[in-house]
Design an enzyme around this catalytic site. Structure first.
Site, short mmCIF file in Angstrom:
data_model
loop_
_atom_site.label_atom_id
_atom_site.label_comp_id
_atom_site.label_asym_id
_atom_site.label_seq_id
_atom_site.Cartn_x
_atom_site.Cartn_y
_atom_site.Cartn_z
N HIS A 284 38.40 34.01 41.97
CA HIS A 284 39.43 34.72 42.74
C HIS A 284 40.83 34.27 42.35
O HIS A 284 41.78 34.48 43.08
CB HIS A 284 39.25 34.48 44.24
N HIS B 104 33.68 39.97 45.93
CA HIS B 104 32.56 39.24 45.31
C HIS B 104 31.66 40.13 44.50
O HIS B 104 30.50 39.79 44.26
CB HIS B 104 31.74 38.52 46.38
#
Lengths: 200, 330
Positions: free
Chosen positions: B56, B218
């Site tokens: 991320h 995700h």
């Protein structure tokens, strides 16, 4: 009676089984999660195997407590704390006994499953590892083979369910039609119990 | 699979070595996976610790520095860190004023941070937590894990970090963080699926000419799939989804966030459409940030996060910050 050697064998067989099935677990996880369940558990159980060789715990309770702590420290994600709690709670329930019988193991695993349910907030039918573990513990008094069959059946039965816990729950109805990876790996852990008992 | 990596097993460690080389103002513990601002612990200041799966970036390591995070714990790709990492980070940055954990609402992150809080408290460290759950794409109910934490994480870390830098006490820093989360909402879209290093192929199959609406960060599929839309149509859909869930009476901070593989040319164009919809809906914009901040590896797509701010929150947003990925005023 089951001694520390049996419990070490159980963890070693489980590690081998996770190695073998890692790709399948990750594939199941990529359908409704984030595609890492296999590799995460593999990392955890590899560490468990290494720790058990190094530290040689002397009682069944110590083997499970050590394995659980190792999973919490290495797996990450939800499965680290959940599997770690399962084994630590079970290990604690076994106490200091040098040998335990099947009934004591069943009782200890039930304590472990209760711990997992409390921690994750999941109940049977939520499409989680509980769907394999709970029926396995219920069947354990009838022997390892019965527990294994119940766990495998429970894992397969998660397919038509809608996930209500964990990352798959974010998909809502789109989680329907996929077998839950956590229930699948739980079934592997229970199957390893039977393999360890048969000396495999 | 074409990735600029060695082997999947060392992706996180390799990145940490690279961060260490690029940012001498950070202390990077590659073995234990903790990134700490070099001058920590800062006397008299509450410390902020966050963390989550890798993949991320710049979240969270890129937000470590004066005015924002004191430490970050990167987990494996898309996997939360383990309690040992977080407890170690807390011990490294606690000045005695306490530690605030900023936790994104995913089962794994929540469980591991809870265990870490117990470990840290055993060491005599005072710990508080803010849970980030801003994603309106997820239907929240008693029977789910709740909403995901996504773009609002940046707002929480920046604004609570500014409060901590001013020397505000733990209780106050925590309540500022909660206020930011409660005032924030996000919605994301994906134009392509993610390829994780461990799997090596896309995590879901998204045919050309289609997009996923309501995705997280995700690589999990979203709530629904539609035929490809224009930037204008996507902005209408995303901003309306956010505003259906909040009615800002004050100006908002806007984050137009790229998922990793969408170029700034497209993100700026998308931002123009987002600002147009906000104008049509009568929402005043205080500040806007456009870029790749809360990413999802190589996913193409974007998310929109709005955070309603009063004068105090805006002042804290504007306060100086100096981190690898966010830097102004100093």
């Amino acid at each position: 009676m089951l001694d520390a050697d049996f419990f070490r064998r159980w963890m070693t067989v489980a590690a081998a089984s996770v190695d073998r099935e890692a790709e399948r677990l990750t594939a199941l996880d990529s359908a409704i999660g984030d595609a890492d369940h296999g590799s995460n558990l593999q990392r955890g159980f590899t560490a468990v195997r290494a720790t058990l060789e190094k530290e040689s715990p002397e009682t069944p309770g110590q083997v499970l407590t050590l394995a659980g702590r190792q999973l919490i420290s290495t797996v990450g994600g939800a499965s680290g704390p959940l599997y770690g709690t399962l084994l630590r709670r079970a290990g604690k329930a076994l106490g200091d006994a040098a040998e335990v019988d099947e009934a004591q193991l069943a009782e200890a695993l039930r304590a472990g499953v209760d711990g997992v349910m409390a921690l994750g907030g999941a109940a049977p039918g939520d499409k989680t590892m509980i769907d394999a573990l709970a029926p396995a513990v219920d069947a354990l008094p009838d022997g390892f083979a019965a527990a294994r069959a119940a766990a495998e059946e429970g894992a397969v039965a998660t397919t038509p369910l809608q996930a209500r816990k964990g990352r798959a729950s974010y998909l809502g109805e789109r989680s329907i039609g996929h077998q839950d990876p956590g229930a699948t790996s739980s079934a592997l852990l229970i199957a390893a119990l039977q393999e360890a008992a048969s000396g495999a | 699979m074409r990735m600029l990596i060695n082997v999947p097993e060392t992706v996180v460690a390799d990145a940490l070595r690279g961060i260490a080389a690029a940012h001498p103002e950070l202390t990077v513990d590659v073995e234990n996976r903790v990134i700490v601002r070099r001058d920590a612990p800062v006397a008299g200041q509450v410390a902020l610790v966050s963390g989550g799966g890798s993949g991320h970036e710049p979240l969270h390591g890129g937000f470590v520095g004066p005015g924002m995070l004191s430490a970050a714990c990167p987990g494996e790709v898309f996997t939360s860190p383990v309690p040992d990492q977080m407890a170690r980070a807390a011990a490294a940055v606690d000045s005695g004023a306490g530690v605030l954990f900023v936790v994104k609402n995913y089962t794994g992150d929540v469980l591991n941070f809870d265990m870490a809080a117990e470990l840290a408290e055993d060491e005599g460290i005072q710990v508080a937590k803010v849970l980030v759950n801003d994603d309106v794409a997820v239907t929240d109910s008693l029977y789910t894990a709740g909403r995901r934490g996504t773009g609002a994480t940046l707002f929480v870390e920046k604004i609570a970090g500014a409060a901590a830098a001013e020397g505000q006490p733990l209780e106050r820093v925590e309540s500022v963080g909660r206020q930011v989360n409660e005032n924030s909402r996000s919605f994301g879209v994906a134009l392509s699926a993610v390829t994780t290093p461990a799997k090596g192929s896309p995590t879901f199959d998204l045919p050309a000419g289609e997009l996923e609406l309501g995705i997280g960060i995700h690589g999990e599929p979203g709530r629904e799939r539609r035929a490809m839309m224009t930037s204008r149509e996507i902005a209408d859909f995303a901003v309306h989804a956010v505003l259906d869930d909040m009615t800002p009476r004050n100006p908002v901070l806007v984050l137009v966030n790229g998922m990793g593989a969408t170029p700034l040319l497209e993100l700026y164009g998308f931002n123009a459409e987002v600002q147009r919809v906000l104008g049509e809906r009568g929402v005043a914009v205080a500040r806007t940030l456009v870029g790749n901040y809360v990413t999802s590896l190589d996913m193409a797509g974007a998310s929109v996060t709005l955070c309603q701010v009063d004068e105090e929150l805006l002042r804290l947003w504007d306060a100086p910050v100096s981190t690898p990925a966010l830097r102004w005023g100093m």
